[in-house]
Design a protein around this motif. Structure first.
Motif, PDB file in Angstrom:
ATOM      1  N   VAL A 289     -17.040   4.609  -5.162  1.00 43.05           N
ATOM      2  CA  VAL A 289     -15.595   4.844  -5.165  1.00 43.05           C
ATOM      3  C   VAL A 289     -14.875   3.557  -4.749  1.00 43.05           C
ATOM      4  O   VAL A 289     -15.392   2.793  -3.927  1.00 43.05           O
ATOM      5  CB  VAL A 289     -15.214   5.990  -4.191  1.00 43.05           C
ATOM      6  N   GLY A 290     -13.730   3.311  -5.326  1.00 38.21           N
ATOM      7  CA  GLY A 290     -12.858   2.219  -4.902  1.00 38.21           C
ATOM      8  C   GLY A 290     -11.484   2.767  -4.576  1.00 38.21           C
ATOM      9  O   GLY A 290     -10.990   3.669  -5.249  1.00 38.21           O
TER      10      GLY A 290
ATOM     11  N   ARG B 164      12.641   7.454   0.573  1.00 41.52           N
ATOM     12  CA  ARG B 164      13.960   7.972   0.209  1.00 41.52           C
ATOM     13  C   ARG B 164      14.185   7.947  -1.306  1.00 41.52           C
ATOM     14  O   ARG B 164      15.218   7.514  -1.798  1.00 41.52           O
ATOM     15  CB  ARG B 164      15.054   7.197   0.942  1.00 41.52           C
ATOM     16  N   GLY B 165      13.162   8.409  -2.021  1.00 39.13           N
ATOM     17  CA  GLY B 165      13.255   8.509  -3.477  1.00 39.13           C
ATOM     18  C   GLY B 165      12.928   7.223  -4.207  1.00 39.13           C
ATOM     19  O   GLY B 165      12.776   7.232  -5.435  1.00 39.13           O
ATOM     20  N   GLU B 166      12.818   6.107  -3.509  1.00 40.65           N
ATOM     21  CA  GLU B 166      12.514   4.824  -4.152  1.00 40.65           C
ATOM     22  C   GLU B 166      11.002   4.611  -4.164  1.00 40.65           C
ATOM     23  O   GLU B 166      10.335   4.743  -3.145  1.00 40.65           O
ATOM     24  CB  GLU B 166      13.187   3.687  -3.371  1.00 40.65           C
ATOM     25  N   LYS B 167      10.482   4.252  -5.321  1.00 42.89           N
ATOM     26  CA  LYS B 167       9.049   4.025  -5.432  1.00 42.89           C
ATOM     27  C   LYS B 167       8.705   2.641  -4.901  1.00 42.89           C
ATOM     28  O   LYS B 167       9.199   1.627  -5.387  1.00 42.89           O
ATOM     29  CB  LYS B 167       8.593   4.143  -6.891  1.00 42.89           C
ATOM     30  N   LEU B 168       7.821   2.628  -3.882  1.00 38.03           N
ATOM     31  CA  LEU B 168       7.380   1.364  -3.300  1.00 38.03           C
ATOM     32  C   LEU B 168       6.046   0.908  -3.870  1.00 38.03           C
ATOM     33  O   LEU B 168       5.740  -0.284  -3.866  1.00 38.03           O
ATOM     34  CB  LEU B 168       7.247   1.490  -1.774  1.00 38.03           C
ATOM     35  N   GLY B 169       5.229   1.848  -4.357  1.00 32.32           N
ATOM     36  CA  GLY B 169       3.903   1.512  -4.851  1.00 32.32           C
ATOM     37  C   GLY B 169       3.104   2.779  -5.056  1.00 32.32           C
ATOM     38  O   GLY B 169       3.651   3.860  -5.344  1.00 32.32           O
ATOM     39  N   ALA B 170       1.789   2.674  -4.876  1.00 29.92           N
ATOM     40  CA  ALA B 170       0.926   3.824  -5.111  1.00 29.92           C
ATOM     41  C   ALA B 170      -0.378   3.663  -4.356  1.00 29.92           C
ATOM     42  O   ALA B 170      -0.779   2.556  -3.971  1.00 29.92           O
ATOM     43  CB  ALA B 170       0.652   3.985  -6.606  1.00 29.92           C
ATOM     44  N   VAL B 171      -1.052   4.817  -4.143  1.00 29.59           N
ATOM     45  CA  VAL B 171      -2.418   4.851  -3.635  1.00 29.59           C
ATOM     46  C   VAL B 171      -3.307   5.285  -4.794  1.00 29.59           C
ATOM     47  O   VAL B 171      -3.079   6.346  -5.384  1.00 29.59           O
ATOM     48  CB  VAL B 171      -2.561   5.813  -2.440  1.00 29.59           C
ATOM     49  N   GLU B 172      -4.311   4.491  -5.121  1.00 26.15           N
ATOM     50  CA  GLU B 172      -5.148   4.736  -6.299  1.00 26.15           C
ATOM     51  C   GLU B 172      -6.605   4.848  -5.886  1.00 26.15           C
ATOM     52  O   GLU B 172      -7.080   4.094  -5.025  1.00 26.15           O
ATOM     53  CB  GLU B 172      -5.006   3.589  -7.305  1.00 26.15           C
ATOM     54  N   VAL B 173      -7.314   5.809  -6.514  1.00 22.17           N
ATOM     55  CA  VAL B 173      -8.753   5.991  -6.286  1.00 22.17           C
ATOM     56  C   VAL B 173      -9.468   5.754  -7.613  1.00 22.17           C
ATOM     57  O   VAL B 173      -9.110   6.327  -8.638  1.00 22.17           O
ATOM     58  CB  VAL B 173      -9.062   7.398  -5.744  1.00 22.17           C
ATOM     59  N   TYR B 174     -10.473   4.871  -7.580  1.00 27.10           N
ATOM     60  CA  TYR B 174     -11.250   4.520  -8.760  1.00 27.10           C
ATOM     61  C   TYR B 174     -12.676   5.048  -8.601  1.00 27.10           C
ATOM     62  O   TYR B 174     -13.265   4.967  -7.509  1.00 27.10           O
ATOM     63  CB  TYR B 174     -11.290   3.006  -8.955  1.00 27.10           C
ATOM     64  N   LEU B 175     -13.246   5.574  -9.715  1.00 28.32           N
ATOM     65  CA  LEU B 175     -14.597   6.114  -9.704  1.00 28.32           C
ATOM     66  C   LEU B 175     -15.468   5.254 -10.618  1.00 28.32           C
ATOM     67  O   LEU B 175     -15.151   5.046 -11.795  1.00 28.32           O
ATOM     68  CB  LEU B 175     -14.602   7.574 -10.209  1.00 28.32           C
TER      69      LEU B 175
END
Length: 625
Positions: A74-75, A104-115
């Motif tokens: 996993v990554g 507050r509704g503004e997208k700052l980024g993301a958390v991603e999981v790689y298999l």
């Protein structure tokens, strides 16, 4: 982007079949207990004020990655503001699981999981619902973490900036060498902005050229320009534009700036550039320039450089004033030598012509009067310069800090229900209040206004009250004389001696009580300071480090007075200064006296035995004020 087989085009992978009883997916986060442990580890980074935002996000990525049963397959990657923080193998073309980080509704980024695929084209994987929920909880909290860390970093920046300005203000009051002050300004500017290179220079008041004394201590060896120097008469390129226009400049792409003329052969490559002029009263006096920060320069860097340049301008103006005074002094010394030669010739003529004697003696008396006036004038100029610098520090730095406090107050009204932010703003406001008090303290130490406005007795009462408040040492003042009879020059000298004596008590005496007496005795005005401390010893008074005692003796001698100090071990110290209450013209006769004793009697304190010293600026290096 192409999505791996089995992943929805919207980035949300389908939920695999639920594993059989006793079995889990090969990369899942099984069980509530394990998920809670992972969540606890992640949220532990939220309270780590010692970590930067980047360090916290990297630690959270590792914590999420470690929560999987099979971390090797996993990554985990967290993307915030265009920067990625990952743990494990993230080489798959698209994430199998992704949750946006919002504030507050503004997208700052993301958390991603790689298999990681076990075989080419294989897309079998499973995530338990608890794992998905865990990831949503973490991504939802990351927005708050980013806000908190940004606020902490802003607070740390303000604290460091105020600390740098306070240290620089102290250097302006103590350092007399413009080269050293230039170096102090440059070191603070480079440290606060992360700059690798820079210079601080001043304008020569006679030639108008820019002189950069910091070159030889900072980048001289690294610069390969032929015929390099530290004095510049031709203002060119970006730095020259700043001086010619007296405006700040910030460029993170200087090579593309149309105002740039490039760099000469052998010059250090300039990747980022920031510069502000040092201006006082509309007059260009110097420049602060920085280059090649490890990040892009921003408005806060420009603001910091401008504030440092304002303080540097004060130092340059002081240097100009001192050099002008030196020039006048040399002219006066030459005048004295010239007149002395004339007097020697006159003496030869006086032996031959008795009728010329009266005229020549009158000329000699006039010249002696000029010298005495010059001595008093120089002392007055020094005191006025302290007064002016105190006013400049109080007005310039004090107004800026007051403005900052107002801005913080306005900001605090708009924080809403964010208690943490309100607390942070309150702490910053407290720091600003502390800095304002420090500025007032520095200004008062240079020249307390009460001395000019209300007189010596009021000034001594004020000084003793401050001393008692700061040290807890009980103070008493006895004064019985008419201040209208007191020469202002004598008042300033006695006040400065009292300040130095109280400093010695605080640093060395270990006293519980201080008594100050101001009285007239015959044709002399006397100031006496007693303490009940440990008592100074004769060897301490004669020590080469007793600079404060030497300073007090010299102040008294300048007015034809004398200073005496006597201590008795374990019983305290008494300091007394006596100055004749005569016109300045009558003081010359006492200025050459032996200052080791004053010749006055010390009034006894009931049963205390011998009196002693202020434990003096027997001061391990405090020096005279």
């Amino acid at each position: 982007m192409d999505h791996p087989q089995g992943v929805a085009s919207g980035g949300e992978p389908p939920l695999a079949e639920a594993p059989k009883e006793g079995e889990v997916g090969r990369c899942g986060l099984p069980g509530t207990a394990r998920g809670l442990l992972c969540l606890s580890e992640v949220f532990g980074f939220f309270d780590r004020s010692d970590l930067s935002l980047s360090e916290a996000l990297q630690g959270i990525a590792r914590a999420i990655h470690g929560g999987f049963l099979d971390p090797g397959s996993v990554g985990v990657r967290i993307v915030i503001g265009g920067r990625a923080y990952q743990a494990g193998d993230c080489r798959r073309s698209a994430p199998c699981l992704k949750e946006d980080v919002l504030r507050r509704g503004e997208k700052l980024g993301a958390v991603e999981v790689y298999l990681r695929e076990e075989k080419p084209g294989e897309s079998r994987y499973s995530f338990r619902p608890e794992g998905r929920l865990l990831l949503r909880l973490i991504s939802g909290a990351l927005g708050r973490l980013v806000s908190r860390k940004e606020m902490e970093e802003t607070w740390r920046w303000e604290r460091e900036q105020n600390r740098a300005l306070a240290e620089l203000s102290g250097a302006l009051l103590t350092a007399g060498d413009i080269e050293e002050i230039s170096w102090v300004v440059l070191q603070h500017a480079k440290r606060m902005t992360g700059s690798r290179y820079g210079y601080v220079g001043y304008i020569d008041m006679e030639t108008g050229h820019l002189v950069c004394p910091t070159f030889t201590r900072d980048i001289w060896d690294a610069c390969g320009v032929k015929d390099k120097g530290v004095v510049f008469s031709d203002f060119r390129g970006l730095w020259g534009w700043v001086l010619k226009n007296r405006q700040p400049l910030l460029s993170n792409r200087p090579a593309e700036d149309p105002r740039s003329t490039g760099v000469p052969e052998g010059h250090i490559p300039i990747e980022r550039f920031l510069s502000v002029p040092a201006v006082m009263g509309g007059l260009l006096v110097g420049q602060v320039a920085l280059a090649n920060s490890d990040r892009d320069y921003g408005e806060k860097d420009l603001e910091l450089a401008a504030r440092l340049a304002d303080l540097y301008a004060v130092a340059v103006m002081r240097m100009w004033t001192e050099r002008e005074l030196d020039r006048y002094r040399l002219q006066l010394e030459e005048l004295v030598r010239k007149r002395t030669r004339e007097l020697e010739r006159s003496n030869l003529r006086l032996r031959r012509e008795l009728e010329e004697k009266a005229r020549r003696e009158e000329e000699l008396r006039n010249m002696a009067g000029q010298l005495r006036s010059l001595s008093c004038h120089l002392q007055s100029v020094r005191e006025e310069e302290r007064h002016r610098i105190a006013r400049e520090v109080h007005d310039t730095l004090g107004q800026e800090l007051t403005g900052l406090k107002i801005e913080l107050s306005l900001l605090a009204r708009n924080v809403g229900d964010d208690a943490e932010l309100a607390r942070r703003l309150s702490e910053i406001a407290g720091m600003v209040d502390s800095t304002i008090r420090s500025v007032r303290e520095i200004s008062a130490e240079l020249r307390p206004g009460i001395l000019d406005d209300l007189g010596l007795e009021a000034a001594l009462e004020w000084q003793l009250a401050r001393f008692e408040e700061k040290t807890g040492v009980r103070c008493r003042l006895h004064a019985g004389m008419e201040e209208r009879l007191l020469d202002p020059e004598i008042a300033v000298t006695l006040f400065r001696v009292a300040q130095e004596a109280l400093t010695n008590v605080a640093r060395h005496a270990g006293a519980r009580e201080v008594e100050v007496r101001l009285f007239r005795e015959g044709e002399e005005i006397a100031l006496q300071v007693r303490d009940d401390g440990r008592g100074v010893q004769e060897e301490e008074l004669e020590s080469a480090s007793a600079l404060g005692v030497l300073s007090m003796r010299e102040r008294a001698a300048a007015l034809g007075g004398c200073l005496s100090i006597r201590g008795d071990r374990g019983r305290g110290t008494t300091l007394e200064v006596r100055i004749p209450m005569v016109s300045p013209a009558g003081r010359d006769g006492r200025q050459g006296e032996d200052l080791s004793t004053c010749g006055s009697a010390f009034p006894e304190r009931g049963g205390s035995g011998g009196e002693g010293d202020m434990e003096g600026n027997l001061d391990k290096g405090s020096g005279g004020r």
